[in-house]
Design an enzyme around this catalytic site. Structure first.
Site, mmCIF file in Angstrom:
data_model
loop_
_atom_site.group_PDB
_atom_site.id
_atom_site.type_symbol
_atom_site.label_atom_id
_atom_site.label_comp_id
_atom_site.label_asym_id
_atom_site.label_seq_id
_atom_site.Cartn_x
_atom_site.Cartn_y
_atom_site.Cartn_z
ATOM 1 C CG ASN A 239 3.778 9.251 8.404
ATOM 2 O OD1 ASN A 239 4.764 9.983 9.078
ATOM 3 N ND2 ASN A 239 4.008 8.985 6.877
ATOM 4 C CB THR A 240 -2.454 9.552 10.656
ATOM 5 O OG1 THR A 240 -2.634 9.288 8.877
ATOM 6 C CG2 THR A 240 -4.466 9.782 11.199
ATOM 7 C CB ALA B 52 -0.972 -0.093 0.848
ATOM 8 N N GLY B 53 0.511 2.507 -0.556
ATOM 9 C CA GLY B 53 0.937 3.421 -0.379
ATOM 10 C C GLY B 53 1.496 4.773 -1.858
ATOM 11 C CG ASN C 297 5.389 7.679 4.186
ATOM 12 O OD1 ASN C 297 4.763 8.374 4.202
ATOM 13 N ND2 ASN C 297 6.242 6.777 4.516
ATOM 14 N NE ARG C 298 7.942 15.777 7.378
ATOM 15 C CZ ARG C 298 9.073 16.295 7.193
ATOM 16 N NH1 ARG C 298 9.978 14.799 7.453
ATOM 17 N NH2 ARG C 298 10.019 17.033 6.417
ATOM 18 C CG PHE D 287 -3.672 8.505 5.581
ATOM 19 C CD1 PHE D 287 -2.491 7.506 4.875
ATOM 20 C CD2 PHE D 287 -4.166 8.000 6.324
ATOM 21 C CE1 PHE D 287 -2.158 6.513 5.585
ATOM 22 C CE2 PHE D 287 -4.008 6.759 6.936
ATOM 23 C CZ PHE D 287 -2.821 5.910 6.771
ATOM 24 C CG ASP E 87 -2.249 2.775 -7.984
ATOM 25 O OD1 ASP E 87 -1.935 4.340 -7.459
ATOM 26 O OD2 ASP E 87 -2.514 1.695 -8.407
ATOM 27 C CE LYS E 88 0.094 7.934 0.369
ATOM 28 N NZ LYS E 88 0.243 7.077 1.453
ATOM 29 C CB THR F 193 -4.359 4.313 3.446
ATOM 30 O OG1 THR F 193 -3.249 3.138 4.296
ATOM 31 C CG2 THR F 193 -5.682 4.532 4.357
ATOM 32 C CB SER G 137 -0.017 5.478 8.529
ATOM 33 O OG SER G 137 -0.051 4.326 7.409
ATOM 34 C CB THR H 278 6.234 -4.072 9.902
ATOM 35 O OG1 THR H 278 7.381 -3.527 9.109
ATOM 36 C CG2 THR H 278 6.226 -5.564 10.476
ATOM 37 C CG ASN H 279 3.065 0.846 8.088
ATOM 38 O OD1 ASN H 279 3.686 1.558 7.230
ATOM 39 N ND2 ASN H 279 1.081 0.728 7.942
ATOM 40 C CB THR H 280 7.220 2.907 7.224
ATOM 41 O OG1 THR H 280 5.851 3.984 8.386
ATOM 42 C CG2 THR H 280 7.125 2.679 6.086
ATOM 43 C CE LYS I 124 1.339 -2.009 5.534
ATOM 44 N NZ LYS I 124 1.978 -0.998 4.436
HETATM 45 C C1 LIG Z 1 6.056 6.647 0.916
HETATM 46 C C2 LIG Z 1 5.282 5.602 1.345
HETATM 47 C C3 LIG Z 1 3.937 5.698 1.753
HETATM 48 C C4 LIG Z 1 3.241 4.800 1.914
HETATM 49 N N1 LIG Z 1 1.732 4.768 2.396
HETATM 50 C C5 LIG Z 1 1.364 3.816 2.875
HETATM 51 C C6 LIG Z 1 -0.055 3.852 3.307
HETATM 52 O O1 LIG Z 1 -0.678 4.952 2.263
HETATM 53 N N2 LIG Z 1 -0.467 2.939 4.001
HETATM 54 C C7 LIG Z 1 -0.272 1.667 4.194
HETATM 55 O O2 LIG Z 1 -0.658 0.839 4.945
HETATM 56 N N3 LIG Z 1 1.600 1.862 4.023
HETATM 57 C C8 LIG Z 1 1.660 2.910 3.455
HETATM 58 N N4 LIG Z 1 3.563 2.966 4.003
HETATM 59 C C9 LIG Z 1 4.366 1.337 3.461
HETATM 60 C C10 LIG Z 1 3.733 0.315 3.098
HETATM 61 O O3 LIG Z 1 3.009 0.148 2.146
HETATM 62 C C11 LIG Z 1 5.351 -0.633 3.206
HETATM 63 O O4 LIG Z 1 4.423 -1.511 4.464
HETATM 64 C C12 LIG Z 1 6.711 -0.038 3.812
HETATM 65 O O5 LIG Z 1 6.984 0.551 3.281
HETATM 66 C C13 LIG Z 1 7.537 -1.409 4.072
HETATM 67 O O6 LIG Z 1 7.567 -1.769 3.030
HETATM 68 P P1 LIG Z 1 8.942 -1.438 1.695
HETATM 69 O O7 LIG Z 1 10.596 -2.015 3.124
HETATM 70 O O8 LIG Z 1 8.748 -2.852 1.311
HETATM 71 O O9 LIG Z 1 8.898 0.020 1.460
HETATM 72 C C14 LIG Z 1 3.975 3.642 2.822
HETATM 73 C C15 LIG Z 1 5.135 3.892 2.019
HETATM 74 C C16 LIG Z 1 6.117 4.743 1.950
HETATM 75 C C17 LIG Z 1 7.616 4.092 1.624
#
Ligand SMILES: Cc1cc2nc3c(=O)[nH]c(=O)nc-3n(C[C@H](O)[C@H](O)[C@H](O)COP(=O)(O)O)c2cc1C
Length: 351
Positions: free
Chosen positions: A190-191, A71-72, A120-121, A124, A74-75, A95, A188, A258-260, A230
């Site tokens: 950032n919210t 996710a993220g 990233n911050r 959404f 192609d939001k 998201t 996330s 995981t997420n970030t 997630k």
């Molecule tokens: C620029 C950016 C935007 C992201 N936006 C979202 C998001 O909107 N929703 C979400 O669940 N995860 C979001 N993520 C997290 C990714 O889906 C992923 O969980 C995270 O980046 C770890 O995977 P990676 O190391 O392969 O990037 C975002 C990540 C990045 C780098």
């Protein structure tokens, strides 16, 4: 022959990351729109690896291969068909929030080149669920190659945390018929306060409400939509255990881990002090540790989609060997380019 992305990457690197990202999505959207499916066929030929041995059945769905787009990237669902044609076994849009919102002020995305990471911050930014639905309508009969469409749902930043359930339910209700699966994003960074929704009671309320809508929807469309949660890489073991309990209590189908991360240990790049979520290679060990823990504690009942720092085909293979049911990539696609899903599939076909 050298990988064409190694020629394009220095050009992309020379422009602001968010602008580069937007241009790449525009190019993929353009490919989707070429009449006669010429563009998607071109992507298919250039990148996709198709082989029935790669197929995975999970949550009652058949994935043509276990490699998804996280996710993220192609939001707003600009190009899910193009990513599917490129060989992703599933594409997670979002998201998606109920209403459109601008996200945080720019700059809000940073490349950490020396660390092979991103911070990233974004917060959404998005066009809101109505427009995403209109875009996804095009794919109501399925994505190229049989790829599964996931839709990752969240809350608007202006919605108080106490009212978050209303937002998750509103987005679910607006898109469920177009989704292969739905992912509840409570992780996330950032919210403001979003991650507190991973606490047992809060998560039970949100997941329980979405699952109740899912069960109603099942009667309407005659199909059961798997619902996943997630989670953050920054949860300690007690918090992870609470997530598992909430998932079990409500009947959640799986966990995306995981997420970030907000952790900044061991970084070298000049942008390391930026606020936001860190992804890519520096997240890899932590995501792997969370995967190992989840597989050990709940693997037999709660399938895990592993994401975080999968930068190479070998990384993906290791996650699957460690017990992940599926994997996802984001930052790896930025650094390695669009050939990554295909490279992972080829690696998986190697005995
Ligand atoms: C620029 C950016 C935007 C992201 N936006 C979202 C998001 O909107 N929703 C979400 O669940 N995860 C979001 N993520 C997290 C990714 O889906 C992923 O969980 C995270 O980046 C770890 O995977 P990676 O190391 O392969 O990037 C975002 C990540 C990045 C780098």
């Amino acid at each position: 022959m050298s990988d064409p992305y190694s020629i394009i990457w220095p050009l992309l690197r020379s422009i602001d990351p968010e602008t580069a990202h937007r241009r790449a999505l525009q190019a993929l959207h353009f490919c989707e729109c070429i009449p006669g499916q010429l563009g998607t066929e071109l992507l298919e030929r250039a990148f996709a690896v198709r082989d029935p041995r790669l197929a995975v059945t999970a949550f009652g769905l058949r994935f043509p291969n276990p490699v998804g787009l996280a996710a993220g990237l192609d939001k707003d669902a600009h190009a899910p068909g193009a990513f599917a044609a490129m060989g992703c076994g599933f594409v997670e849009a979002g998201t998606v929030t109920p209403l459109p919102q601008p996200g945080n002020p720019r700059p809000r995305m940073f490349r950490l080149i020396e660390d092979a990471g991103l911070i990233n911050r974004l917060g959404f930014p998005g066009v809101g669920v109505e427009r995403v639905r209109a875009r996804l309508w095009k794919w109501r009969d399925g994505l190229p190659g049989g790829a599964i469409l996931g839709i990752n749902i969240g809350k608007n930043s202006s919605t108080p945390l106490e009212a978050a359930t209303t937002d998750y339910v509103a987005v679910f209700d607006a898109i469920y018929d177009l989704a292969g699966y739905v992912a509840i994003n409570v992780s996330s960074p950032n919210t403001q306060g979003l991650r507190t929704l991973q606490a047992r009671d809060a998560l039970t309320t949100i997941a329980g409400a979405v699952i109740a809508r899912r069960d109603l929807a099942r009667r309407a469309i005659g199909r059961r939509i798997p619902v996943l949660v997630k989670i953050s890489p920054d949860l300690d073991e007690a918090s992870l255990a609470a997530v598992i309990e909430a998932c079990r209590d409500t009947g959640i189908d799986g966990v995306i881990a995981t997420n970030t991360t907000t952790n900044r240990e061991g970084l070298m790049s000049r942008h390391r002090g930026e606020t936001g979520g860190l992804s890519g290679a520096p997240l890899s060990n932590r995501s792997r540790t969370v995967l190992d823990w989840l597989v050990r504690e709940a693997g037999s009942t709660l399938p895990v989609v592993s994401v975080g720092g999968i930068m190479t085909a070998q990384d993906a293979r290791q996650r699957l060997e460690a017990g992940a049911t599926l994997v996802q990539v984001y930052t790896g696609m930025v650094y390695a380019g669009p050939a990554l899903p295909g490279a992972i599939c080829r690696e998986l076909l190697r005995q």
